[in-house]
Design a protein around this motif. Structure first.
Motif, PDB file in Angstrom:
ATOM      1  N   LEU A 384       3.973  10.418  -6.607  1.00  0.00           N
ATOM      2  CA  LEU A 384       3.780   8.740  -6.366  1.00  0.00           C
ATOM      3  C   LEU A 384       4.444   8.443  -5.437  1.00  0.00           C
ATOM      4  CD1 LEU A 384       4.798   7.719  -9.887  1.00  0.00           C
ATOM      5  CD2 LEU A 384       2.203   7.801  -8.965  1.00  0.00           C
ATOM      6  N   GLU A 385       5.526   9.178  -5.006  1.00  0.00           N
ATOM      7  CA  GLU A 385       6.269   8.914  -3.915  1.00  0.00           C
ATOM      8  C   GLU A 385       5.458   8.482  -2.655  1.00  0.00           C
ATOM      9  OE1 GLU A 385      10.922   9.104  -4.695  1.00  0.00           O
ATOM     10  OE2 GLU A 385       9.611  10.495  -3.446  1.00  0.00           O
ATOM     11  N   ARG A 386       4.468   9.755  -2.813  1.00  0.00           N
ATOM     12  CA  ARG A 386       3.692   9.877  -0.964  1.00  0.00           C
ATOM     13  C   ARG A 386       2.535   9.164  -1.015  1.00  0.00           C
ATOM     14  NH1 ARG A 386       7.370  13.513  -1.646  1.00  0.00           N
ATOM     15  NH2 ARG A 386       8.072  15.021  -0.221  1.00  0.00           N
ATOM     16  N   CYS A 387       1.329   8.821  -2.650  1.00  0.00           N
ATOM     17  CA  CYS A 387       0.635   7.946  -2.796  1.00  0.00           C
ATOM     18  C   CYS A 387       1.105   6.318  -2.487  1.00  0.00           C
ATOM     19  CB  CYS A 387       0.419   7.829  -4.998  1.00  0.00           C
ATOM     20  SG  CYS A 387      -0.189   9.613  -5.449  1.00  0.00           S
ATOM     21  N   ALA A 388       2.556   5.691  -2.881  1.00  0.00           N
ATOM     22  CA  ALA A 388       2.901   4.513  -2.916  1.00  0.00           C
ATOM     23  C   ALA A 388       2.640   4.533  -1.155  1.00  0.00           C
ATOM     24  CB  ALA A 388       4.520   4.584  -3.625  1.00  0.00           C
ATOM     25  N   ASP A 389       3.458   5.477  -0.215  1.00  0.00           N
ATOM     26  CA  ASP A 389       3.683   5.407   1.326  1.00  0.00           C
ATOM     27  C   ASP A 389       2.597   5.532   1.271  1.00  0.00           C
ATOM     28  OD1 ASP A 389       5.939   5.215   0.636  1.00  0.00           O
ATOM     29  OD2 ASP A 389       6.721   7.813   1.296  1.00  0.00           O
ATOM     30  N   ALA A 390       0.966   6.250   1.410  1.00  0.00           N
ATOM     31  CA  ALA A 390      -0.067   6.034   1.748  1.00  0.00           C
ATOM     32  C   ALA A 390      -0.579   4.252   1.253  1.00  0.00           C
ATOM     33  CB  ALA A 390      -0.752   6.915   1.269  1.00  0.00           C
ATOM     34  N   LEU A 391      -0.367   3.571   0.144  1.00  0.00           N
ATOM     35  CA  LEU A 391      -1.169   3.127  -0.238  1.00  0.00           C
ATOM     36  C   LEU A 391      -0.640   1.455   0.367  1.00  0.00           C
ATOM     37  CD1 LEU A 391      -2.637   2.993  -3.825  1.00  0.00           C
ATOM     38  CD2 LEU A 391      -4.079   3.033  -1.746  1.00  0.00           C
ATOM     39  N   GLU A 392       0.889   1.583   0.999  1.00  0.00           N
ATOM     40  CA  GLU A 392       1.586   0.911   1.497  1.00  0.00           C
ATOM     41  C   GLU A 392       1.344   0.670   3.236  1.00  0.00           C
ATOM     42  OE1 GLU A 392       6.076  -0.870   2.460  1.00  0.00           O
ATOM     43  OE2 GLU A 392       5.813   1.160   1.620  1.00  0.00           O
ATOM     44  N   VAL A 393       0.691   1.561   3.860  1.00  0.00           N
ATOM     45  CA  VAL A 393       0.066   2.134   5.170  1.00  0.00           C
ATOM     46  C   VAL A 393      -0.847   0.963   5.614  1.00  0.00           C
ATOM     47  CG1 VAL A 393      -0.931   2.988   7.115  1.00  0.00           C
ATOM     48  CG2 VAL A 393       1.680   3.981   5.792  1.00  0.00           C
ATOM     49  N   ARG A 394      -2.029   0.848   4.121  1.00  0.00           N
ATOM     50  CA  ARG A 394      -3.178  -0.008   4.164  1.00  0.00           C
ATOM     51  C   ARG A 394      -2.886  -1.452   4.417  1.00  0.00           C
ATOM     52  NH1 ARG A 394      -7.745   1.795   2.193  1.00  0.00           N
ATOM     53  NH2 ARG A 394      -8.439   0.089   0.722  1.00  0.00           N
ATOM     54  N   GLY A 395      -1.836  -1.941   4.293  1.00  0.00           N
ATOM     55  CA  GLY A 395      -1.131  -2.911   4.438  1.00  0.00           C
ATOM     56  C   GLY A 395      -2.195  -4.382   3.495  1.00  0.00           C
ATOM     57  N   ARG A 396      -2.245  -3.981   2.362  1.00  0.00           N
ATOM     58  CA  ARG A 396      -2.770  -4.733   1.213  1.00  0.00           C
ATOM     59  C   ARG A 396      -2.603  -4.748  -0.033  1.00  0.00           C
ATOM     60  NH1 ARG A 396      -8.631  -5.345   3.121  1.00  0.00           N
ATOM     61  NH2 ARG A 396      -8.488  -4.862   5.149  1.00  0.00           N
ATOM     62  N   GLY A 397      -0.999  -4.457   0.086  1.00  0.00           N
ATOM     63  CA  GLY A 397      -0.117  -5.064  -1.462  1.00  0.00           C
ATOM     64  C   GLY A 397      -0.692  -3.874  -2.319  1.00  0.00           C
ATOM     65  N   GLU A 398      -0.953  -2.961  -2.608  1.00  0.00           N
ATOM     66  CA  GLU A 398      -2.318  -1.688  -3.177  1.00  0.00           C
ATOM     67  C   GLU A 398      -1.177  -1.390  -3.976  1.00  0.00           C
ATOM     68  OE1 GLU A 398      -6.739  -0.514  -1.679  1.00  0.00           O
ATOM     69  OE2 GLU A 398      -5.183  -0.252   0.222  1.00  0.00           O
ATOM     70  N   GLU A 399       0.072  -0.942  -3.281  1.00  0.00           N
ATOM     71  CA  GLU A 399       1.271   0.315  -3.263  1.00  0.00           C
ATOM     72  C   GLU A 399       1.508  -0.584  -4.564  1.00  0.00           C
ATOM     73  OE1 GLU A 399       3.044  -2.191  -1.041  1.00  0.00           O
ATOM     74  OE2 GLU A 399       0.857  -1.258  -0.423  1.00  0.00           O
TER      75      GLU A 399
END
Length: 439
Positions: A384-399
């Motif tokens: 989950l930590e790596r998933c959250a980091d990957a969504l945060e990189v997209r910059g759309r608040g998806e995390e």
């Protein structure tokens, strides 16, 4: 080469996303409703709200209402409706379109005395042939597969697509299938059906793995593939359930085929049209559509489709994140976005026994949900930590959409565990009431 050409060559670029969300529709007593009664009210309400929908038919049977922002689609079961949204640029935009569609669906259902459930299976109605939507090919699939096919009349999954590039097809498919047990542990939501406890937190995964189990046709794959040619050969080696043939009157119909697609190809591949059969590639696409692995590359969309999640609750206890119903979609897209990092994490934590270890965990998660022993200490949190980091990189608040999954991990209880406990204490009416989606 034709299969590969459906995926972008070179870098993946921005990953667009789409969602296929199935929902059980029930009467006031929790038995399955007939979704055919919804088509006219849905079309009228959608038009009133600025979303005109086109009627799609198979013969005289209405099978879908198609629109620019969303589509309502019939599924195998007469009591299941699917809401299709996307492709969109991000999960937040996708969630907004989905909520527009759901507002129309909930109002249309309420006018008929129906409810829509945030749940992964019909809770009271058993699987029967009479409950199958009367599309011609479904009867052929029942003949080809046998009674395990009927589980599709009950189940409601929450599938998400994310755009991938050609050179990502194999590694991302392998990694996402490896982590399908993690997806099940966090999102299982189908423990009770036909008013009885199934013995599984994900009855979807538990029972549907009976479909050609030796070939791992449904759910987690049996092992990794090494390259795209090997993937296509693996798919072609599985039973070709039905072919499309042209009759003497010129009409096309589905018929059971009794062997693998590779055998079909050996018999007819030189010139299938001469024997009244569809083209080789169209036949292959028909074939691979009915192989239901947890993560499957879809050449016709250029995406990786994530299939292991049950339909999610509309609200989430203990979570303050937006759009709780998007939790499974957020996880699926995150697994794609974090694929390379997750592959390294898996190797680091599990070493050479990765596949047998995670296959065993998948089976345990299907049965026990988050109560299953993790494959390594802190493994789910690390994912989950790596998933959250990957969504945060997209910059759309998806995390933020992962918030329900963090809450589940913290309490050790997924939706199925909560639903089963409620059922055991208060019965089926309490369970059904708890998963009704309310405005």
């Amino acid at each position: 080469a034709r299969f590969a050409s459906g995926f972008a060559e070179g870098p993946a670029g921005w990953r667009t996303v789409g969602r296929e969300a199935e929902y059980p529709v029930v009467r006031a007593d929790g038995t399955a409703a007939e979704i055919s009664a919804l088509w006219m009210p849905l079309a009228e309400l959608a038009a009133e709200r600025g979303h005109p929908l086109r009627v799609k038919r198979e013969g005289h049977l209405v099978v879908a209402l198609e629109g620019a922002h969303f589509t309502f689609f019939s599924e195998v079961g007469r009591g299941t409706i699917e809401v299709l949204t996307g492709p969109r640029d991000d999960l937040v935009e996708l969630a907004q379109d989905h909520e527009d569609a759901m507002g129309i669906l909930l109002d249309a259902a309420a006018a008929l005395g129906f409810s829509v459930l945030g749940y992964g299976i019909q809770p009271r109605t058993p699987a029967t042939g009479g409950f199958m939507m009367p599309k011609a090919r479904y009867g052929v699939l029942w003949e080809a597969i046998g009674d395990p096919w009927l589980w599709f009349t009950l189940t409601a999954s929450d599938q998400v697509h994310a755009r991938i590039a050609r050179d990502e097809v194999v590694p991302l498919s392998n990694t996402a299938n490896l982590l399908s047990g993690v997806t099940v542990a966090l999102t299982a939501n189908s423990p009770v059906f036909a008013d009885r406890a199934s013995g599984f937190m994900s009855a979807r995964e538990g029972y549907m793995r009976e479909i050609h189990a030796a070939d791992h046709r449904h759910g987690m794959t049996g092992g990794p593939v090494s390259h795209l040619h090997a993937l296509v050969r693996h798919l072609a080696g599985q039973r070709f359930l039905m072919e499309l043939r042209q009759g003497a009157d010129g009409s096309w119909r589905h018929e059971v085929f009794a062997d693998s697609f590779a055998e079909w190809l050996a018999r007819y591949g030189d010139d299938p049209a001469a024997t009244g059969r569809q083209s080789v590639y169209d036949a292959f696409m028909l074939h691979e559509h009915y192989i239901w692995n947890s993560a499957r590359p879809r050449s016709n969309h250029g995406t990786l489709e994530m299939r292991a999640a049950c339909q999610q609750p509309w609200v989430e206890p203990g979570s303050t994140g937006p759009y709780p119903h998007m939790a499974a979609s957020a996880l699926g897209v995150a697994l794609v976005c974090a694929g390379e990092t997750l592959a390294e994490f898996i190797d680091e934590r599990l070493g050479p026994d990765t596949w047998p270890t995670l296959r065993a965990y998948h089976a345990a998660a299907v049965r026990d949900g988050l109560a299953a022993s993790e494959p390594a200490p802190g493994f789910l949190r690390g994912v989950l930590e790596r998933c959250a980091d990957a969504l945060e990189v997209r910059g759309r608040g998806e995390e933020q959409l992962l918030a329900p999954l963090w809450a589940r991990l913290d309490t050790g209880r997924n939706p199925a565990q909560r639903a089963l406990a409620l059922y055991e204490q208060h019965g089926i009416d309490a369970l059904v009431d708890s998963v009704r989606i309310r405005r």
